[in-house]
Design a protein around this motif. Sequence first.
Motif, short mmCIF file in Angstrom:
data_model
loop_
_atom_site.label_atom_id
_atom_site.label_comp_id
_atom_site.label_asym_id
_atom_site.label_seq_id
_atom_site.Cartn_x
_atom_site.Cartn_y
_atom_site.Cartn_z
N ASN A 1 2.54 -4.24 -11.13
CA ASN A 1 2.30 -2.85 -10.73
C ASN A 1 3.61 -2.09 -10.55
O ASN A 1 3.73 -0.92 -10.94
CB ASN A 1 1.49 -2.86 -9.43
N GLU A 2 4.59 -2.78 -9.97
CA GLU A 2 5.88 -2.12 -9.76
C GLU A 2 6.66 -1.97 -11.07
O GLU A 2 7.29 -0.95 -11.32
CB GLU A 2 6.74 -2.93 -8.77
N ALA A 3 6.61 -3.02 -11.88
CA ALA A 3 7.42 -3.02 -13.11
C ALA A 3 6.78 -2.19 -14.22
O ALA A 3 7.49 -1.53 -14.99
CB ALA A 3 7.63 -4.46 -13.59
N HIS A 4 5.45 -2.24 -14.30
CA HIS A 4 4.75 -1.57 -15.41
C HIS A 4 3.48 -0.90 -14.89
O HIS A 4 2.37 -1.34 -15.20
CB HIS A 4 4.35 -2.61 -16.48
N PRO A 5 3.64 0.16 -14.09
CA PRO A 5 2.45 0.78 -13.47
C PRO A 5 1.38 1.17 -14.49
O PRO A 5 0.18 1.12 -14.20
CB PRO A 5 3.01 2.00 -12.75
N ARG A 6 1.81 1.50 -15.69
CA ARG A 6 0.88 1.89 -16.75
C ARG A 6 -0.09 0.75 -17.11
O ARG A 6 -1.21 0.99 -17.58
CB ARG A 6 1.74 2.26 -17.98
N LEU A 7 0.34 -0.49 -16.89
CA LEU A 7 -0.48 -1.63 -17.33
C LEU A 7 -1.50 -2.08 -16.30
O LEU A 7 -2.38 -2.87 -16.59
CB LEU A 7 0.42 -2.81 -17.72
N PHE A 8 -1.33 -1.59 -15.05
CA PHE A 8 -2.32 -2.00 -14.04
C PHE A 8 -2.95 -0.76 -13.40
O PHE A 8 -2.38 -0.14 -12.51
CB PHE A 8 -1.71 -2.89 -12.95
N ASP A 9 -4.15 -0.45 -13.88
CA ASP A 9 -4.88 0.70 -13.37
C ASP A 9 -5.94 0.17 -12.38
O ASP A 9 -6.89 -0.52 -12.79
CB ASP A 9 -5.53 1.42 -14.57
N ALA A 10 -5.73 0.48 -11.09
CA ALA A 10 -6.61 -0.07 -10.05
C ALA A 10 -8.07 0.31 -10.30
O ALA A 10 -8.98 -0.46 -9.97
CB ALA A 10 -6.17 0.42 -8.68
N ALA A 11 -8.30 1.49 -10.91
CA ALA A 11 -9.69 1.91 -11.14
C ALA A 11 -10.36 1.02 -12.20
O ALA A 11 -11.57 0.82 -12.18
CB ALA A 11 -9.70 3.37 -11.61
N ARG A 12 -9.54 0.48 -13.08
CA ARG A 12 -10.10 -0.37 -14.14
C ARG A 12 -10.30 -1.81 -13.65
O ARG A 12 -11.12 -2.56 -14.20
CB ARG A 12 -9.13 -0.34 -15.33
N TYR A 13 -9.50 -2.18 -12.66
CA TYR A 13 -9.57 -3.56 -12.14
C TYR A 13 -9.81 -3.52 -10.62
O TYR A 13 -8.98 -3.98 -9.83
CB TYR A 13 -8.25 -4.29 -12.43
N PRO A 14 -10.98 -3.00 -10.19
CA PRO A 14 -11.20 -2.81 -8.75
C PRO A 14 -11.24 -4.11 -7.94
O PRO A 14 -10.75 -4.14 -6.80
CB PRO A 14 -12.54 -2.07 -8.69
#
Length: 212
Positions: A171-184
Amino acid sequence: MFLIGQYDSPFVRRVAIAMRLYDLSFEHRPWSTFGDGDKIAPFNPLRRVPTLVLDDGGALIESAAILDYLDELVGPEKAMIAAQGPARRSGLKTIALATGLGDKSVSLVYERVLRKDDNRSKIWVERCEVQIGGVLEVLEKERAGIASPYWFGEKIGHPDIAVACVLRFTNEAHPRLFDAARYPALAAHAARCEALAVFKEIQQPLIPPSGD
Ligand SMILES: N[C@@H](CCC(=O)N[C@@H](CS)C(=O)NCC(=O)O)C(=O)O
């Protein structure tokens, strides 16, 4: 014993969190893999972290091998993974998916910061991103199907720690790759772990190597 490595590494962090939860005292040497490579080399010629140096001077490398030793030290009752059978295999697989995701996230950081010529490998970046996305999908599905507070029941285990540490790093390194809404379910899992005192104590915001 002393643990070498900074807590922005998901691998170092997961080992340190386990040591705290096991009540094992250790010194921390927050040496950086790039800046302090010469200090790490006598203990680990790979110059990688985590490296755990034991009281007899022996050094353990690789987070899985270090945790294997710590589990042996505390014994099967306290160990944060089943000792054998399907539960152990299942736990090890979740850990392997999480740490594999961590490897890909770390690799993408190096690809981004260590190439000065803007000559990144498109094939490698795309491959890592596909692998990260694939693992996130599988872990999300798995976690969403589990009602207990932690992956394998009521108590926190190595799989929980590995997933949470790797998610924070990604999340810190690549925020674009971890979307909390997609992976609740994964986001909720990470939040539950990060709310624990030990996760708050053992953490460090990401400082990527400068490449200079
Ligand atoms: N498989 C290793 C991965 C450890 C790892 O990737 N560590 C990174 C820091 S996050 C490192 O040492 N990087 C320097 C390098 O690979 O040369 C483990 O689980 O311990």
